[in-house]
Design an enzyme around this catalytic site. Structure first.
Site, PDB file in Angstrom:
ATOM      1  CG  ASP A  87     -17.941  14.470  -0.593  1.00  0.00           C
ATOM      2  OD1 ASP A  87     -18.975  13.769  -0.568  1.00  0.00           O
ATOM      3  OD2 ASP A  87     -17.262  14.632  -1.614  1.00  0.00           O
ATOM      4  CD  GLU A 130      -6.287 -12.587  25.262  1.00  0.00           C
ATOM      5  OE1 GLU A 130      -5.439 -13.327  24.715  1.00  0.00           O
ATOM      6  OE2 GLU A 130      -7.133 -13.014  26.065  1.00  0.00           O
ATOM      7  CD  GLU A 172      -1.668 -13.084  18.995  1.00  0.00           C
ATOM      8  OE1 GLU A 172      -1.578 -13.847  19.969  1.00  0.00           O
ATOM      9  OE2 GLU A 172      -1.886 -13.482  17.835  1.00  0.00           O
ATOM     10  CD  GLU A 225       1.269 -14.102  21.520  1.00  0.00           C
ATOM     11  OE1 GLU A 225       1.506 -15.268  21.151  1.00  0.00           O
ATOM     12  OE2 GLU A 225       0.543 -13.855  22.499  1.00  0.00           O
ATOM     13  CD  GLU A 260      -1.686 -11.169  23.454  1.00  0.00           C
ATOM     14  OE1 GLU A 260      -2.245 -11.212  24.551  1.00  0.00           O
ATOM     15  OE2 GLU A 260      -1.530 -12.181  22.737  1.00  0.00           O
ATOM     16  CG  HIS A 309      -7.550 -14.879  21.483  1.00  0.00           C
ATOM     17  ND1 HIS A 309      -6.687 -15.617  22.245  1.00  0.00           N
ATOM     18  CD2 HIS A 309      -7.428 -15.350  20.225  1.00  0.00           C
ATOM     19  CE1 HIS A 309      -6.059 -16.497  21.475  1.00  0.00           C
ATOM     20  NE2 HIS A 309      -6.494 -16.344  20.245  1.00  0.00           N
ATOM     21  NE  ARG A 325      -4.173 -21.688  26.972  1.00  0.00           N
ATOM     22  CZ  ARG A 325      -4.268 -20.395  27.204  1.00  0.00           C
ATOM     23  NH1 ARG A 325      -4.466 -19.559  26.222  1.00  0.00           N
ATOM     24  NH2 ARG A 325      -4.164 -19.918  28.426  1.00  0.00           N
ATOM     25  CD  GLU A 370      -9.300 -16.626  25.093  1.00  0.00           C
ATOM     26  OE1 GLU A 370      -8.306 -15.892  25.096  1.00  0.00           O
ATOM     27  OE2 GLU A 370      -9.250 -17.837  25.381  1.00  0.00           O
ATOM     28  NE  ARG A 429      -8.092 -19.542  22.192  1.00  0.00           N
ATOM     29  CZ  ARG A 429      -7.319 -20.264  21.402  1.00  0.00           C
ATOM     30  NH1 ARG A 429      -7.843 -21.172  20.611  1.00  0.00           N
ATOM     31  NH2 ARG A 429      -6.011 -20.083  21.403  1.00  0.00           N
TER      32      ARG A 429
END
Length: 442
Positions: free
Chosen positions: A52, A130, A132, A187, A194, A243, A314, A331, A333
């Site tokens: 349903d 990645e 966390e 982390e 992670e 990420h 970064r 990547e 982020r």
């Protein structure tokens, strides 16, 4: 190799499976399941299992509620933590309407549509997430708290908390389920962990993210802990991100790699980045879909806030890790683990494909630390910001036809409607901070 119906039936018999959970994901990324006995497995594999749809938020109205669960035989897996006699297995399903067409509100179908578009252009998307999460203690009643015994930091080795044992069990369980774990570590924040698994085809990875969350929470519970993928459970420490490493392949060749350019990035890679940057603000509604997501997306806690790209540092939204050749990747982020992985990967891919189709050149890379730049310096370099709330992100989503088309009309409408209700509930609530701030003063 794709599994056949017969092979699934044989595997179920060999593993003495008694129950099968037919799993599927709703628009908000919540895992749902319908449990059947092994006697009904053949019927399910023939696509004859109905449920349903009106009982699932964001799916369908009562009058169109009959839906079919069509299992993907490749996703058959036996849960390693159940007693071995009479074990429990699962199959991940696509949702179809009563007339046999893929249901537009099924996130797995949404991702398949975008992957088909990439395939028409000659591309296959590979993704490496990645994810966390935090491990917290539960109280005497078993309710989750935000308390952790853990005083470890990034990559710490000393087993100072229960989390280490729980994480080891999670890794072993995931490996039993066929995951190839690449890294598992502590982390930045206390209680934060992670676990990274090997990149793979996008649909497989979206399935794996859903399985990953399910396993992590189940194993945490068995250790008397609560695992949460909430992006920012504790004020003043780093939040949890997810990420998303991505690369497009043409056959066995990485389409992002070009040994003939100074940075060894192909035009396709640059256009893909251009597409991500163009649609970043609208995508955020899907990659960061909760009110809490925007408590993580603030300067100063390693979370990317500024729309820029770089191969070196970064702080930007998009980073190009140093590896080249088959490992060349982009990547992204900002996504967090509260997102629906099927929809998040679909909108990110759609943005990248739009960049390739329309040859969207990204601005020059930003190699300075953006967090240390003033607002004037950022403006001078044309560096924009991600939306600061889910409300602002939804406004951006409503203006972006490309990202809306990735979702499809049904998912877009239901998602926006639900998020605006959520925002209103949050907006009119009186929060403890306000009491603290104003009650005695005014």
């Amino acid at each position: 190799m794709a599994l056949t119906k017969e092979e699934v039936l044989i595997k179920a018999k060999e593993a003495d499976v008694k129950f099968i959970r037919l799993q599927f994901t709703d628009i908000f990324g919540i895992l749902k399941n319908v449990a059947i006995t092994v006697e009904q497995l053949e019927k399910a594999l023939d696509g004859e299992m109905m449920f349903d749809g009106s009982s699932i938020e964001g799916f369908v109205r009562i009058e169109e509620s009959d839906m079919y669960l069509i299992p993907d035989p490749n996703t058959f897996a036996v849960f390693p933590w159940r007693p071995r006699e009479g074990s429990v297995a699962r199959l991940i399903c696509d949702v179809y309407t009563h007339d046999g067409t893929p249901f537009a509100g099924c996130p797995r179908n949404t991702l398949k549509r975008t992957l088909a578009e990439a395939a028409e252009m000659g591309f296959n998307l590979k993704v490496g997430p990645e994810a966390e999460f935090f491990l917290f203690h539960t109280d005497a009643e078993g309710k989750p708290t935000t308390v952790t015994h853990d005083k470890a930091g990034y990559f710490d080795l000393t087993p100072v908390d229960l989390g280490e044992n729980a994480r080891r069990d999670m890794v072993l369980t995931l490996e039993e389920l066929g995951f190839e774990i690449e890294a598992s570590h502590h982390e930045v924040a206390p209680g934060q962990h992670e676990i990274d698994f090997k990149y793979d085809d996008a649909l497989d990875i979206a399935d794996k993210i859903m399985t990953f969350k399910f396993v992590v929470r189940t194993i945490a519970q068995r250790h008397g802990l609560h695992a949460t993928f909430m992006p920012k459970p504790v004020y003043g420490i780093a939040g949890s991100g997810m990420h998303m490493n991505q690369s497009l392949f043409r056959g066995d060749d990485n389409a992002f790699f070009d040994p003939g350019t100074p940075d060894q990035l192909s035009d396709i890679a640059k256009y893909y980045v251009g597409g991500l940057m163009k649609h970043a603000q609208a995508m955020t509604a899907i990659t960061n879909p909760t009110i809490n997501s925007y408590k993580r997306l603030v300067p100063g806690y390693e979370a990317p806030v500024y729309i820029a790209w770089s191969a070196r540092n970064r702080s930007p939204l998009i980073r190009i890790p140093a590896k080249r050749g088959a490992s060349t990747r982009i990547e992204l982020r900002n996504p967090d683990p509260s997102c629906n992985p099927y929809l998040a990967i679909a909108v990110v891919l759609k943005a990248g494909l739009d960049g390739i189709k329309n040859k969207i050149q990204p601005p020059p890379p930003t190699d300075k630390n953006i967090y240390e730049m003033t607002a004037e310096e950022r403006n001078a370099e044309g560096i924009g910001s991600l939306p600061s709330s889910i409300y602002a992100a939804i406004q951006e989503l409503m203006k972006d036809e490309v990202i809306k088309s990735a979702l499809g009309e049904h998912a877009f409408n239901r998602f926006v409607e639900a998020k605006m209700i959520e925002w209103d509930r949050y907006r009119i609530q009186v929060h403890p901070w306000e009491i603290e701030e104003y009650l005695a003063v005014y």
